[in-house]
Design an enzyme around this catalytic site. Structure first.
Site, short mmCIF file in Angstrom:
data_model
loop_
_atom_site.label_atom_id
_atom_site.label_comp_id
_atom_site.label_asym_id
_atom_site.label_seq_id
_atom_site.Cartn_x
_atom_site.Cartn_y
_atom_site.Cartn_z
N SER A 196 1.07 -0.78 -0.14
CA SER A 196 -0.19 -0.03 0.07
C SER A 196 0.97 1.15 -0.05
O SER A 196 0.36 2.48 -0.68
CB SER A 196 -1.30 0.18 1.21
OG SER A 196 -1.86 -1.00 1.67
N ALA A 228 -1.60 0.37 10.82
CA ALA A 228 -1.00 -0.49 10.23
C ALA A 228 -1.34 -1.89 8.78
O ALA A 228 -2.23 -1.64 8.37
CB ALA A 228 -1.51 -1.59 11.65
N PRO A 229 -0.14 -2.80 8.51
CA PRO A 229 1.68 -2.65 9.17
C PRO A 229 2.10 -1.19 8.56
O PRO A 229 2.95 -1.80 9.74
CB PRO A 229 1.69 -4.30 8.53
CG PRO A 229 1.07 -3.61 6.52
CD PRO A 229 0.23 -3.00 7.00
N GLY A 230 1.44 -0.25 7.93
CA GLY A 230 3.10 1.04 7.88
C GLY A 230 3.19 1.30 7.21
O GLY A 230 3.91 2.26 6.67
N ASP A 247 -3.44 3.50 14.86
CA ASP A 247 -4.18 1.37 14.34
C ASP A 247 -4.43 0.47 15.81
O ASP A 247 -3.24 0.81 16.65
CB ASP A 247 -3.19 1.04 13.68
CG ASP A 247 -4.13 0.00 12.83
OD1 ASP A 247 -5.00 -0.67 13.18
OD2 ASP A 247 -4.27 0.25 11.76
N ASP A 267 -8.71 4.48 18.31
CA ASP A 267 -9.92 4.07 17.06
C ASP A 267 -9.88 5.31 16.21
O ASP A 267 -10.08 6.39 17.45
CB ASP A 267 -11.24 4.33 17.80
CG ASP A 267 -13.01 4.28 16.37
OD1 ASP A 267 -12.06 4.71 15.94
OD2 ASP A 267 -13.83 3.92 17.37
N ASP A 283 -6.06 5.69 5.74
CA ASP A 283 -6.59 4.06 4.56
C ASP A 283 -7.23 3.32 5.06
O ASP A 283 -6.91 1.92 5.34
CB ASP A 283 -4.56 4.26 4.60
CG ASP A 283 -5.46 2.54 3.30
OD1 ASP A 283 -6.69 2.92 2.52
OD2 ASP A 283 -4.54 1.64 2.66
N LYS A 312 -12.88 3.30 -0.21
CA LYS A 312 -12.84 1.84 -0.68
C LYS A 312 -14.23 1.94 -1.27
O LYS A 312 -15.12 2.31 -0.44
CB LYS A 312 -13.00 0.86 0.30
CG LYS A 312 -11.95 1.19 1.39
CD LYS A 312 -10.78 0.76 1.22
CE LYS A 312 -9.32 0.96 1.26
NZ LYS A 312 -8.49 1.21 1.81
N1 SAM Z 1 -2.14 2.24 5.17
C1 SAM Z 1 -2.02 1.19 5.88
C2 SAM Z 1 -0.46 0.34 5.42
O1 SAM Z 1 -0.12 0.51 3.80
O2 SAM Z 1 0.41 -0.86 5.34
C3 SAM Z 1 -2.64 -0.13 4.98
C4 SAM Z 1 -3.63 0.08 6.28
S1 SAM Z 1 -5.19 -0.96 5.75
C5 SAM Z 1 -5.92 -1.49 4.53
C6 SAM Z 1 -6.55 -0.56 7.18
C7 SAM Z 1 -6.25 -0.65 8.49
O3 SAM Z 1 -7.36 0.36 8.92
C8 SAM Z 1 -6.43 -1.82 9.36
O4 SAM Z 1 -4.70 -2.14 9.35
C9 SAM Z 1 -6.72 -1.39 10.41
O5 SAM Z 1 -6.47 -2.41 11.85
C10 SAM Z 1 -7.62 -0.07 10.47
N2 SAM Z 1 -8.60 0.64 10.51
C11 SAM Z 1 -9.63 -0.12 10.16
N3 SAM Z 1 -10.68 0.60 11.31
C12 SAM Z 1 -10.04 1.75 12.56
C13 SAM Z 1 -10.21 2.49 12.94
N4 SAM Z 1 -11.63 2.51 13.10
N5 SAM Z 1 -10.11 3.02 13.66
C14 SAM Z 1 -8.34 2.85 13.37
N6 SAM Z 1 -7.61 1.82 12.32
C15 SAM Z 1 -8.74 1.06 11.79
#
Ligand code: SAM
Length: 380
Positions: A196, A228-230, A247, A267, A283, A312
């Site tokens: 990503s 995450a993962p970053g 996250d 959150d 994201d 999305k």
């Molecule tokens: N941008 C990240 C990367 O480059 O590695 C990937 C992000 S991944 C598509 C979506 C992330 O959003 C997941 O790690 C999930 O735990 C987090 N997530 C979803 N809903 C969330 C919330 N309400 N608060 C914080 N994190 C959330």
């Protein structure tokens, strides 16, 4: 008496060719048809391109600007009927079509030539043809003195299809990208924690362009919601920004125990920065309208000046959903501050689009005004 250009125009009327991600043809065509405005001629799902006839029969390449569209990767001014390339000699019919186009458009020279094909599995057939004939076509065009005129604003596109047809058309170099097939080439950094990361790298390239270094300055502060993962945090960290990565999931690799990164398990919808930051990126996998409301809240509260967010789009009516989200953000109460907003399906986006919102500083607003009055500054 019918002028020669008019008779060419009547025989094969103009059309706009848009390249897009396979599966997004109906969205890309509907958006083009609404904005040009025009009539959809081709929007076959899975073909990787669309064709729309503008209502204005004399619509020209210098009116086509990719910035204003979400789903198109490239826009080329061409004709409604493609040429067929079934014989052994494919260069001669292409060259004839190019010369006819230049006569019709009254253009003497072109800056460069792109031999392209759809970004689909079937498109691989056309990609092989493009690789075989591309260098010969380009050499012939250079020998004829038609391309390689750096002062020409027009770029030539020869778009080959798996059905052995080709569209010959033009784009305006200042308004449409130079990348082959409209696809920016980015290298995956070996130590980034997820693929990503390329989405945010591409977003910086598309939305900030050559000015990226002015807007992404070491020591700026950023918040990454859903980090995450970053991969996104890694992009910001590699530019020296200080990031709060929000996250409940774990960060990976170099980001753990990194002096520039603070991981907050919380959150993202409830997180409030203790003081305003420069950048917010988001994201999180959530309903697009919830993300748009979150972006509107961050802008209205002045919590960040630059925001990049991903929407999305698993639903069918993707164009309508994007428009709805755009409106939610534009409706944010910014107390009179101007807002720049762009939403785009990046090459690295799948069933999703990426948005960029910016509240320009006074210095940037003054610079933009000056450039509108006097034209952009060029290097000495
Ligand atoms: N941008 C990240 C990367 O480059 O590695 C990937 C992000 S991944 C598509 C979506 C992330 O959003 C997941 O790690 C999930 O735990 C987090 N997530 C979803 N809903 C969330 C919330 N309400 N608060 C914080 N994190 C959330």
């Amino acid at each position: 008496m019918v002028n020669k250009n008019e008779s060419l125009q009547t025989a094969n009327p103009r059309a706009v060719l848009g390249y897009c991600r396979a599966g997004f043809e109906p969205d890309c065509a509907a958006e083009l048809a609404a904005q040009l405005p025009g009539r959809i001629i081709h929007a076959e799902a899975g073909s990787g391109y669309v064709l729309v006839a503008p209502t204005d029969a004399y619509y020209s390449a210098n009116r086509l600007s990719l910035d204003q569209y979400v789903f198109a990767r490239q826009l080329v001014m061409t004709h409604q009927t493609p040429i067929t390339l079934t014989g052994n000699d494919r260069v001669t019919p292409l060259m004839e079509a190019v010369m006819q186009l230049l006569t019709q458009e009254r253009i003497g020279a072109l800056s460069e030539c792109r031999v392209e094909y759809p970004d689909t599995n079937d498109g691989k057939v056309a990609s092989r043809a493009a690789k075989a004939i591309g260098p010969r076509v380009e050499d012939t065009l250079i020998a004829e003195g038609v391309v390689a005129d750096a002062s020409s604003p027009y770029r030539l596109h020869l778009f080959l299809t798996p059905q052995k047809t080709a569209w010959v058309g033009l784009s305006h170099a200042g308004r449409c990208p130079a990348d082959l097939n409209g696809i920016p080439r980015l290298r995956m950094p070996s130590d980034a924690p997820s693929r990503s990361t390329l989405k945010l790298a591409e977003a910086f390239q598309i939305f900030l362009g050559e000015q990226a270094d002015q807007h992404l300055v070491p020591e700026m502060r950023a918040v990454d919601l859903g980090a995450a993962p970053g991969g996104w945090t890694w992009q910001l960290m590699s530019r020296g920004l200080r990031i709060t990565a929000v996250d409940n999931g774990a960060l990976k690799g170099d980001l753990v125990d990194n002096a520039l990164v603070r991981h907050v398990r919380s959150d993202g919808f409830k997180f409030v920065p203790p003081s305003p930051v420069d950048w917010m990126v988001c994201d999180m996998v959530e309903q697009p309208s919830r993300i748009a409301q979150l972006v509107a809240k961050w802008l209205a509260n002045g919590w960040a000046r630059y925001i990049i967010f991903n929407l999305k789009l698993p639903m069918k009516k993707r164009l309508e959903e994007v428009d709805r989200c755009r409106q939610i953000i534009l409706d944010a109460d910014l107390g009179g501050r101007p807002l720049q907003l762009r939403i785009k399906q990046l090459y690295h986006d799948r069933e999703e689009v990426t948005g960029f919102a910016m509240i320009p500083s006074r210095r940037l607003r003054d610079q933009a005004q000056r450039e509108r009055r006097e034209g952009p500054r060029t290097a000495a």
